[in-house]
Design a protein around this motif. Structure first.
Motif, PDB file in Angstrom:
ATOM      1  N   ASP A   1       0.847  -1.236   0.320  1.00  0.00           N
ATOM      2  CA  ASP A   1      -0.039  -0.050  -0.023  1.00  0.00           C
ATOM      3  C   ASP A   1       0.846   1.153   0.070  1.00  0.00           C
ATOM      4  O   ASP A   1       0.504   2.121  -0.309  1.00  0.00           O
ATOM      5  N   ALA A   2       2.232   1.164   0.326  1.00  0.00           N
ATOM      6  CA  ALA A   2       2.995   2.252   0.396  1.00  0.00           C
ATOM      7  C   ALA A   2       3.605   2.545  -0.856  1.00  0.00           C
ATOM      8  O   ALA A   2       4.370   3.553  -0.808  1.00  0.00           O
TER       9      ALA A   2
ATOM     10  N   GLY B   1      -2.706   4.705   0.915  1.00  0.00           N
ATOM     11  CA  GLY B   1      -1.519   4.129   1.317  1.00  0.00           C
ATOM     12  C   GLY B   1      -1.463   3.029   2.463  1.00  0.00           C
ATOM     13  O   GLY B   1      -2.428   2.425   2.725  1.00  0.00           O
ATOM     14  N   TYR B   2      -0.406   3.223   3.010  1.00  0.00           N
ATOM     15  CA  TYR B   2       0.047   2.238   4.319  1.00  0.00           C
ATOM     16  C   TYR B   2      -0.944   2.982   5.402  1.00  0.00           C
ATOM     17  O   TYR B   2      -0.155   3.933   6.047  1.00  0.00           O
ATOM     18  N   THR B   3      -2.180   2.851   5.544  1.00  0.00           N
ATOM     19  CA  THR B   3      -2.891   3.647   6.621  1.00  0.00           C
ATOM     20  C   THR B   3      -2.728   3.193   8.049  1.00  0.00           C
ATOM     21  O   THR B   3      -2.647   1.973   8.196  1.00  0.00           O
ATOM     22  N   LEU B   4      -2.686   4.195   9.022  1.00  0.00           N
ATOM     23  CA  LEU B   4      -2.650   3.662  10.442  1.00  0.00           C
ATOM     24  C   LEU B   4      -3.753   4.122  11.001  1.00  0.00           C
ATOM     25  O   LEU B   4      -4.663   4.629  10.179  1.00  0.00           O
TER      26      LEU B   4
ATOM     27  N   LEU C   1       1.340   6.100   6.471  1.00  0.00           N
ATOM     28  CA  LEU C   1       3.082   5.844   6.750  1.00  0.00           C
ATOM     29  C   LEU C   1       3.567   5.493   5.318  1.00  0.00           C
ATOM     30  O   LEU C   1       3.361   5.012   4.620  1.00  0.00           O
ATOM     31  N   GLU C   2       4.972   6.319   5.296  1.00  0.00           N
ATOM     32  CA  GLU C   2       5.787   6.189   4.015  1.00  0.00           C
ATOM     33  C   GLU C   2       7.093   5.653   4.292  1.00  0.00           C
ATOM     34  O   GLU C   2       7.662   6.112   5.468  1.00  0.00           O
TER      35      GLU C   2
ATOM     36  N   PHE D   1       8.162  -1.443   8.211  1.00  0.00           N
ATOM     37  CA  PHE D   1       6.727  -0.726   8.482  1.00  0.00           C
ATOM     38  C   PHE D   1       6.227  -0.987   9.799  1.00  0.00           C
ATOM     39  O   PHE D   1       5.546  -0.012  10.310  1.00  0.00           O
TER      40      PHE D   1
ATOM     41  N   GLU E   1       5.118   1.984  12.231  1.00  0.00           N
ATOM     42  CA  GLU E   1       3.754   2.114  12.668  1.00  0.00           C
ATOM     43  C   GLU E   1       3.757   2.049  14.365  1.00  0.00           C
ATOM     44  O   GLU E   1       3.141   3.133  14.758  1.00  0.00           O
TER      45      GLU E   1
END
Lengths: 356, 356, 356
Positions: A56-57, C208-211, C216-217, C269, C273
């Motif tokens: 996803d990133a 994207g990479y959701t928290l 987060l990238e 990741f 996180e």
């Protein structure tokens, strides 16, 4: 192993304008999917359990779809489905390790490259036969410890990550350090600097650096980052570490970029050429990406200690091109080069030459 | 050496809209040809014997034509032909080593940069005079071993690739290790991290980081990969190696990229400035690409141990730009910068200022 | 520290279509200004004394204007002026060191990121609480030397650049080497390879990479070049150096690029996180760029030894993109990512979420 005949039959049912590129979600998959997408392919991520969230990133590398398995071995049952989706699998070492070499050799799906090469590289005796047959210099094997005349690397069988491997500078030192209750091999220790050379062999291109058939490319090179061997000198010298009961280990954690001096390129290309030509003799040839793992000595001789006949993780450094590949095509990664090869083969009806 | 007068005469016959850029097919030639082509120049590869096949693998860097010699020394006889083809030679260290320094200084063809600089850098005493005259800190020379107070590097005369060079941490250690039958020099050993800084000095640009005349650029930097010194710690500490009769050596096999902390840039530019300004005093100035080979100490002082007054192979890492050159012009390599300089000089009729 | 209320008040007077991005002229300023300009912002370089001349060599990164101070502390008096110019300050470690942490926390100007994070990272106890609270593995602290069971790193309080720090492989060695007249801390020594992981946390992006909030990238990673520890093995092993009275030191002089094996990405990741989620609990969250400084062991476990909650200098390698950021957006640097975040926040009226 899947035969040439089977490959041709699979190909009959493939729609070459609607190919999906698939690999296991690890190792070099970001690069493979990114390259495939750039060349217009659909992409399929194979994973056991939930797809990794890290995709996803990286939206440009996220596969279009996932094939979610309970365990990698289940892939064997999905072969028909994969064929129906016109899937070409790009193998990498995690793929082969997780799925199992035997499964990999037998799964009835089209695979990029020559599966026979995997068989040859994964058997240490066959690999040695291949390389020595090609006239390539490898570190010498020492059968009898009494023959130790200079530095050697001693490896214990089945030691994970090289745990317990040690270097000895003489027979005496070997004698003091060796654990004779374990099975070990002794190899000449080559002093120099390590280079992992990323080649690409195309059996369907007849331009560029041409071989007896097809052509050879050098896409990039890297140095592997090995934990803890790379930075352990901060703690102690090999002897000091041994005294403290601390073992150097050789687990790959990543990769650093480098280039070789240009005057080494003729030798580097010869090495690649030798590997390809001998492989054509032995088993129909390595195809696509392969890597020669070498030490460049201070005499500028190159000794080869291993071979990988698929995309290696060191190419992940060069997702947007390398100082070498940019001289072929700006921004070319190994992943993209693989996609290009498939595209070219599809266009010219030569898929059977690059798949197995 | 070719005089300014001769340069001006050669230039009279040159067609500045039809220039060919030539170099010997090695070292940094891929980059030089790639850069030249990007700026619209014709390219000529000079080689002894058959042209190297590896160019076929890098179509964007393959020279348009070759000048094939039996031996490099024959180049001297082809000077007129080269002038007729409006050739500008880009020198690199392989070129100079193969062709011979005297031949290089005398060949009646236009050469990029200042040949006098090559004379100054290749003579250790002159180089030292130049650097110290510029106020640059170099590792101290120790004439009398009794003056050894800290770590030193001991170098034997004529030792190829630094074979036999050794470090000693004290006078006692020096005394134990030195071979007094050979001629040696003792230099202060600077502990720190090595940086090879790639500069470009343009005598014809008056914008950017300007000097008394012209302007200074920092295009990139690298760390040289030295075989076997870089990875020999895996085998043993210096003392352990000596006991085993194994010598560290310092043969360059390649290069790795790096950047320096930004707070070092003022000092890095000063160093370049000092080198250029002193060279203008001494011999009319270094021109084009040059490299300062330095150690950054833990005090953030920079000590310089050598100088190269031409394109260095470390720039090969940056064939598509560097973290520094991209801030001038995206994708700028040193090879391309050289081509740009020639183009600019041709356009503004200042060729005599950048050639010799 | 400036309160949320104050931030909202400052924002009322800001013209969000006319923002100026400012930072102190050092550390990662070239990258910050380059990124800001690429996203269409005006740029302001803050410096004490004359602006550094090296900007002239990098026209794409040269700030539009300078704010020239006599000393960095004077910045506090220019706060109103900065606000009137719609300035957003991008902090980096040189900025904070030169200006003073207290001044930095109090200056009434909008700052990118969360100032509270700086307070947490700069206090070793708070940092440890944060990381351990997040469930992250750190090298163990050893209060009583008798508890030393394996390799340790011993650090003296206030030792500049790690001068005098030493590694010991056992209690005996510790005992022999320690200077008990100085105040020291003992930490477990983790053998492995160092990775400095460059993250970006956006509280305003939900893709994207959701928290739990935001996303987060991972933009890039580097290995720091430390003088003289990195190359000191050429001189002697740790024990040989100690005998000669030579100290390894750990002063950062630059950075080298690398990538981690893809199979580490899920863990990498997760680390990011954990850091973000815990920070949201503790103080409203780290915002924007942060860096986790880690060792990857041969078990592929990752131990974290430090945290930086702002842009780190290792990102300077990637001014034109990295093998990771290119998979988000081609050519994305951390500096540019910061500018993008400000642009996105300005457009969607969420400036209060990314500034403090």
């Amino acid at each position: 192993m899947i035969t040439k005949q089977q490959v041709l039959e699979f190909l009959k049912d493939y729609d070459s304008e609607n190919i999906t590129i698939a690999t296991v979600c690890s190792h070099s998959s970001l690069q493979i999917f990114d390259g495939a997408r750039k060349e217009g392919f659909k992409t399929l991520g194979i994973c056991a359990g939930t797809p990794p969230k890290y995709y996803d990133a990286f939206p440009r590398a996220k596969p279009d779809e996932y094939l979610i398995l309970e365990s990698y071995e289940d892939l064997i049952d999905r072969a028909e489905e994969l064929r129906k989706r016109n899937t070409i699998i790009i193998p990498h070492s995690t793929f082969i390790a997780e799925f199992g070499k035997e499964n990999f050799l037998e799964i009835p799906v089209l695979v990029f490259g020559n599966r026979a090469a995997i068989e040859w590289e994964s058997d240490m005796d066959k690999e040695r036969k291949w390389l020595l047959g090609a006239g390539i210099h490898m570190p010498g094997k020492i059968d009898n410890p009494y023959d130790i005349k200079g530095p050697v690397m001693v490896e214990y069988e089945g030691a994970k990550g090289g745990k317990g491997f040690f270097v000895a500078k003489s027979y005496d030192e070997f004698n003091k350090l060796v654990d004779r209750t374990r099975k070990f091999t002794i190899q000449e220790y080559i002093t120099g600097t390590r280079y992992y050379l990323h080649y690409f062999y195309s059996p369907i291109r007849n331009e560029g650096y041409t071989l007896s058939k097809g052509s050879l490319e050098l896409l990039s090179m890297d140095r592997r980052v090995e934990s803890n061997a790379d930075e352990i000198f901060r703690l102690g010298s090999p002897r000091e570490l041994i005294e403290a009961g601390i073992c150097p280990t050789y687990v790959i954690t990543g990769n650093m970029p480098l280039v070789a001096r240009e005057s080494l390129l003729p030798r580097i290309f010869s090495l690649g050429e030798q590997v390809v030509e001998e492989s054509l003799e032995l088993f129909g040839g390595v195809k696509g990406a392969f890597c020669i793992e070498a030490v460049v000595m201070d005499t500028l001789e190159i000794k080869v200690f291993e071979l990988s006949t698929r995309i290696v993780a060191g190419t992940n450094l060069y997702i947007s091109g390398s100082p070498y590949s940019d001289l072929m095509q700006k921004g070319l990664s190994t992943g993209r080069r693989i996609a290009l090869e498939i595209k070219e083969a599809a266009r010219t009806n030569q898929m059977d030459k690059i798949l197995s």
